[in-house]
Write a protein that holds these residues in place. Sequence first.
Motif, short mmCIF file in Angstrom:
data_model
loop_
_atom_site.label_atom_id
_atom_site.label_comp_id
_atom_site.label_asym_id
_atom_site.label_seq_id
_atom_site.Cartn_x
_atom_site.Cartn_y
_atom_site.Cartn_z
N UNK A 63 0.82 -1.20 0.00
CA UNK A 63 0.00 0.00 0.00
C UNK A 63 0.86 1.26 0.00
N UNK A 64 0.30 2.31 -0.58
CA UNK A 64 0.92 3.63 -0.54
C UNK A 64 -0.20 4.67 -0.49
N UNK A 65 0.16 5.93 -0.51
CA UNK A 65 -0.86 6.98 -0.49
C UNK A 65 -1.41 7.21 -1.90
N UNK A 66 -2.60 7.76 -1.95
CA UNK A 66 -3.28 7.95 -3.24
C UNK A 66 -2.49 8.82 -4.20
N UNK A 67 -1.79 9.82 -3.67
CA UNK A 67 -1.07 10.76 -4.52
C UNK A 67 0.35 10.30 -4.84
N UNK A 83 5.70 3.35 1.52
CA UNK A 83 4.89 2.17 1.21
C UNK A 83 4.93 1.23 2.41
N UNK A 84 4.01 0.27 2.44
CA UNK A 84 4.00 -0.70 3.53
C UNK A 84 3.09 -1.88 3.19
N UNK A 85 3.24 -2.94 3.96
CA UNK A 85 2.31 -4.06 3.96
C UNK A 85 1.55 -3.99 5.28
N UNK A 86 0.24 -4.10 5.23
CA UNK A 86 -0.58 -3.93 6.42
C UNK A 86 -1.17 -5.26 6.88
N UNK A 87 -1.40 -5.38 8.19
CA UNK A 87 -2.08 -6.55 8.70
C UNK A 87 -3.54 -6.49 8.25
N UNK A 88 -4.26 -7.62 8.25
CA UNK A 88 -5.62 -7.65 7.70
C UNK A 88 -6.58 -6.60 8.24
N UNK A 89 -6.55 -6.34 9.56
CA UNK A 89 -7.47 -5.35 10.10
C UNK A 89 -7.21 -3.98 9.48
N UNK A 137 0.40 7.82 5.87
CA UNK A 137 -0.36 9.03 5.53
C UNK A 137 0.42 10.31 5.82
N UNK A 138 1.35 10.23 6.78
CA UNK A 138 2.17 11.40 7.13
C UNK A 138 3.48 11.44 6.34
N UNK A 139 3.63 10.50 5.40
CA UNK A 139 4.79 10.45 4.49
C UNK A 139 6.11 10.20 5.22
N UNK A 140 6.03 9.56 6.39
CA UNK A 140 7.27 9.15 7.06
C UNK A 140 7.81 7.87 6.44
N UNK A 141 6.96 7.14 5.74
CA UNK A 141 7.34 6.01 4.89
C UNK A 141 6.58 6.17 3.58
N UNK A 194 -8.29 0.40 5.15
CA UNK A 194 -7.78 1.37 4.18
C UNK A 194 -8.23 1.08 2.75
N UNK A 195 -8.69 -0.14 2.48
CA UNK A 195 -9.02 -0.46 1.09
C UNK A 195 -10.23 0.33 0.59
N UNK A 196 -11.02 0.88 1.51
CA UNK A 196 -12.14 1.74 1.10
C UNK A 196 -11.86 3.21 1.39
N UNK A 197 -10.61 3.50 1.78
CA UNK A 197 -10.20 4.87 2.08
C UNK A 197 -9.56 5.49 0.84
N UNK A 198 -10.11 6.57 0.31
CA UNK A 198 -9.57 7.17 -0.92
C UNK A 198 -8.17 7.75 -0.76
N UNK A 199 -7.69 7.85 0.47
CA UNK A 199 -6.34 8.39 0.71
C UNK A 199 -5.24 7.36 0.52
N UNK A 200 -5.63 6.09 0.30
CA UNK A 200 -4.65 5.02 0.13
C UNK A 200 -4.94 4.26 -1.17
N UNK A 201 -3.91 3.60 -1.67
CA UNK A 201 -4.10 2.75 -2.84
C UNK A 201 -3.18 1.53 -2.76
N UNK A 202 -3.65 0.44 -3.29
CA UNK A 202 -2.85 -0.78 -3.37
C UNK A 202 -2.15 -0.78 -4.73
#
Length: 329
Positions: free
Chosen positions: A116-120, A187-193, A181-185, A198-206
């Motif tokens: 995952x990363x941020x939408x922009x 990209x990342x891999x997230x745990x299922x929860x 979201x704060x751009x300290x990283x 985030x998969x329905x959050x427009x601020x993130x993208x896979x």
Amino acid sequence: MRSLKKVLATISGLFLFTAGESVFAAESISYAYLKDPAQEALIYAIKAGKIKSDKITIDLKALTVPSLTQATTTKQFDVIQTSALAVPDAATRGLDLKIIGIGQKLVPNGEGMALWTTAESSIKSIQDLKGKSLGVTGLKSMGTTMIRLALLKRYGFNVSLAGGDVKLVEMPSPNLPAALSQHRIEATNLIPTQAFQVRSDPNFKKFGDLSGDIKALIGSDVVYSVLVSYPDRLKARPEAFKEFIRIMKASLDYTQANRAEVFRAVSKETGMPVEYFEAWFDHYISFPVIVGQKDIVSLEKIWSFSKELGVISSYPSGVAAVWQGVLSQ
């Protein structure tokens, strides 16, 4: 005299009944498992009394990953759910663990290793990770090791921990979405929860998923976590541990056969929506419990690759690592 005999007979009967109960009382098996809403769905039938045993009782305790790691070393519980890498790692420190069951496995063609990363973000593919920072929960964790393995073998990355193509930034799992979201990283891999949220959050993208790559490398479904115990305890109470595995498998089967009932109940208990549990079982993780021959092969390949990456220094054969009591079932 007859009244006295009746009283004595009654007392004697009660004593024998009580003694009998004490002699044949069910043994207790303590089980520490990962603190995660979906795990509650796996043991729902045990907690709700849907699945019972006249041989054992199971003392259940949910713990965070650091607490599970500590409990494994201190032998605080009879059975512990832990990373597949914990078995060879513990052996190098003189702690002998035996696998008695299979815990989490990545669902084939699922989303368990999504990135995952941020939408922009300018990152649009896995190749775009070169030169970027990737948030991880531990440099030698199972998740990080599988990511490094896929990037090395399937995409040709230099995955050295120092000076590699991707800068790995270690931080606690709960901090990853905010850090992203704060751009300290980047990209990342997230745990299922987290991934579910985030998969329905427009601020993130896979932008990619390594699940298929990892399965192709391992040759079968990836064993992510295992259920372990200690040789002396297994030797002392083999039938109790076999019954534990039977009950765990029966609980899982109940969940799969009664998903609507179980998911509604654990949703109310945990506050997570029913849709999360559906996604967890369908798109992220399976939890087979029973050890199969393919699982043993999977473990050996995971350990072999992990040694190549310098995560572990040595590893046992898969057969040697698994308790013979479950292999013979």
